[in-house]
Design a protein around this motif. Sequence first.
Motif, PDB file in Angstrom:
ATOM      1  N   LYS A 146     110.298 -49.718   0.614  1.00 46.71           N
ATOM      2  CA  LYS A 146     110.304 -51.037  -0.037  1.00 46.71           C
ATOM      3  C   LYS A 146     108.886 -51.458  -0.400  1.00 46.71           C
ATOM      4  CE  LYS A 146     110.102 -54.104   3.993  1.00 46.71           C
ATOM      5  NZ  LYS A 146     110.787 -55.047   4.865  1.00 46.71           N
ATOM      6  N   ASN A 147     108.785 -52.272  -1.418  1.00 46.03           N
ATOM      7  CA  ASN A 147     107.491 -52.815  -1.805  1.00 46.03           C
ATOM      8  C   ASN A 147     107.331 -54.199  -1.209  1.00 46.03           C
ATOM      9  OD1 ASN A 147     106.627 -50.600  -3.343  1.00 46.03           O
ATOM     10  ND2 ASN A 147     107.923 -51.273  -5.044  1.00 46.03           N
ATOM     11  N   ASP A 171     106.482 -45.625  -8.687  1.00 42.27           N
ATOM     12  CA  ASP A 171     107.350 -45.804  -7.533  1.00 42.27           C
ATOM     13  C   ASP A 171     107.641 -44.486  -6.833  1.00 42.27           C
ATOM     14  OD1 ASP A 171     107.447 -48.460  -7.510  1.00 42.27           O
ATOM     15  OD2 ASP A 171     109.323 -48.647  -8.629  1.00 42.27           O
ATOM     16  N   SER A 217     103.247 -51.104   0.355  1.00 35.52           N
ATOM     17  CA  SER A 217     104.598 -50.556   0.389  1.00 35.52           C
ATOM     18  C   SER A 217     104.903 -50.113   1.810  1.00 35.52           C
ATOM     19  CB  SER A 217     104.715 -49.341  -0.530  1.00 35.52           C
ATOM     20  OG  SER A 217     104.334 -49.675  -1.832  1.00 35.52           O
ATOM     21  N   ASN A 222     100.614 -46.767  -9.010  1.00 35.64           N
ATOM     22  CA  ASN A 222     101.742 -47.562  -8.552  1.00 35.64           C
ATOM     23  C   ASN A 222     103.101 -47.024  -8.965  1.00 35.64           C
ATOM     24  OD1 ASN A 222     100.822 -49.587  -6.813  1.00 35.64           O
ATOM     25  ND2 ASN A 222      99.742 -50.503  -8.536  1.00 35.64           N
ATOM     26  N   PHE A 275     100.754 -47.411   1.678  1.00 35.77           N
ATOM     27  CA  PHE A 275     101.978 -47.297   2.473  1.00 35.77           C
ATOM     28  C   PHE A 275     101.758 -47.591   3.948  1.00 35.77           C
ATOM     29  CE2 PHE A 275     103.863 -45.288  -1.158  1.00 35.77           C
ATOM     30  CZ  PHE A 275     105.211 -45.614  -1.027  1.00 35.77           C
TER      31      PHE A 275
END
Lengths: 182, 391
Positions: free
Chosen positions: A92-93, A56, A99, A54, A134
Amino acid sequence: MSEDVINANPTVIDVSDLPTRLITKPKKNEFLEDISSLSLSEPELSDMETDEDNEDIDAQEIFDLLATMSDPEHPLTLAQLAIVNLPDIHVKNIENGLSEVLIKITPTITHCSLATLIGLGIRVRLERCLPPRFRIRIFLKEGTHQSENQVNKQLNDKERVAAACENEQLLSVISQMLSTCK
Amino acid sequence: MVKLIKSIQAHKDKAWSVSSHANLPLLATASTDKTSNVYNLSKKKNFPLITKLEDTHKRSIRTVAFKPPLGGEDTPDTEFIDLPALATGSFDSTVSIWGVDEPEEDFDEDDEDEQGKLDKQVQLLTSPQNEWNLMAIIEGHENEIKAVAWNYQGNLLATCSRDKTIWIWETDPETLEEFECISVLSEHDQDIKNVTWHPTQNLLASSSYDDTIRLYKQDEADDDWSSVGVLNGHEGTVWCSSFEHPKSLSASQEKIRIVSCSDDSTVRVWCCKTKKLTEEDYEKSKALPSSIKHSSTMTWEEETVLPKIHEYSVYSVSWSRKTGKIVSGGSDGKIVVYKQSPDSEKWEIESVQELSHGVTEINCVSWCRLDDGEEVIVSAGDDGNINIWEP
């Protein structure tokens, strides 16, 4: 590629002027990637995605993944041609662990018939490099193409993309585009 | 909340579609890995694999559908043993038909009671010992097949493709030897994502990339198939639709309903009022020449948009024939169950399951029946898994 280049005289950005966080390394020799490794369904975890699933991933990282891809008709990268631009990438999450990356690409000319191919290449690159959480959304930047809606719809249709990726000819072109990726 | 009772690692690549047999506990799958699996829908036996159908399609198998029993689901023909058969459709633009050989064991050998005989039949027909054979390959479409669907009697097979056409094939449901194309429908402007039949009548619906749903019927006078309705309202590709079963709890005799789901992330219910013929109407209509007796268009309207909860494209929707509940699934990995309140007729969300296939997308959801009669939801995901949920 045919000899009739669609955009014969594109604007080119100097590589040193591109946004980057990468430390410049001497360029390695890149080999053409094996077509079979292009399978969409088993995305390879790229270097940055190791144990920390996770961690980023930000717009700059997405940009770096795409910047060195080649244009299908010029010996230049998507970043040099300003087809992919850092301010047009948004990550963006979503609350449940998914995501989203949203990319707006800028074709070099408004009637560029290669826009769909470039978009598809970007999708293949990201599906292979990004973790499966994603959701990738690729659009043409507003007002940059005469058949914007049509291309957008095609690029974001999962089934059409899946079918296109089973087309050997198309895959070999995409694999050419990806052969310059760092 | 739905509860996961089994996750089957069915495929090495995307699982696109599932279909269950109407009265045998069988489930078939379709995958990018070019194979189709058949499982026994039995909790007691832990959902064993019965057969793997492979080495036939050259590209992804996108769709699968079991043939309904001879005589239809509600009035099965008991004179013949109905051997399970299914159709798969592939991106290689062909459809293949698979079926089992008649098991060698004799069905009528012992003098058990009816129920005993029936149980034995089910056991024989779902046995992993059965040989599944390729019975036919159907060619005709120009490119990728997106969906296949059998009508309720199993004598018509509809197939749709990116070539913007629907082909209706007629066959003998007992032998499945020949498939004759009796109609090519090309009403849509874009590729057709899905076709589905009404569960008790020859009414066909198609969902398309052109954002519409179309309905088709056969003209009583000249047997030609034609478009009898178009549903406008979705603001994106329509991926799938499913008819309400007239015998389900929520159904009314006065209307036909269909639910659809789309790229616009909504799930919508559409309805068509059907005037019930009174005795007098019937006498009147008998007096009319057949060409005007059959009214060719149906009037459809959007009844409601179900409570919005999906984040992205909704790829699949299924209407339970048992409870009248609707289930939807899509890109956001949610499995959502909706129910209609019997008093207010308002639809509400009964349950939401997040991340049903890990972080991957759901391609298909379907209400299915286990061997013990329990109704479950079966989902297929990009992770290649088939998940079975207790609603």
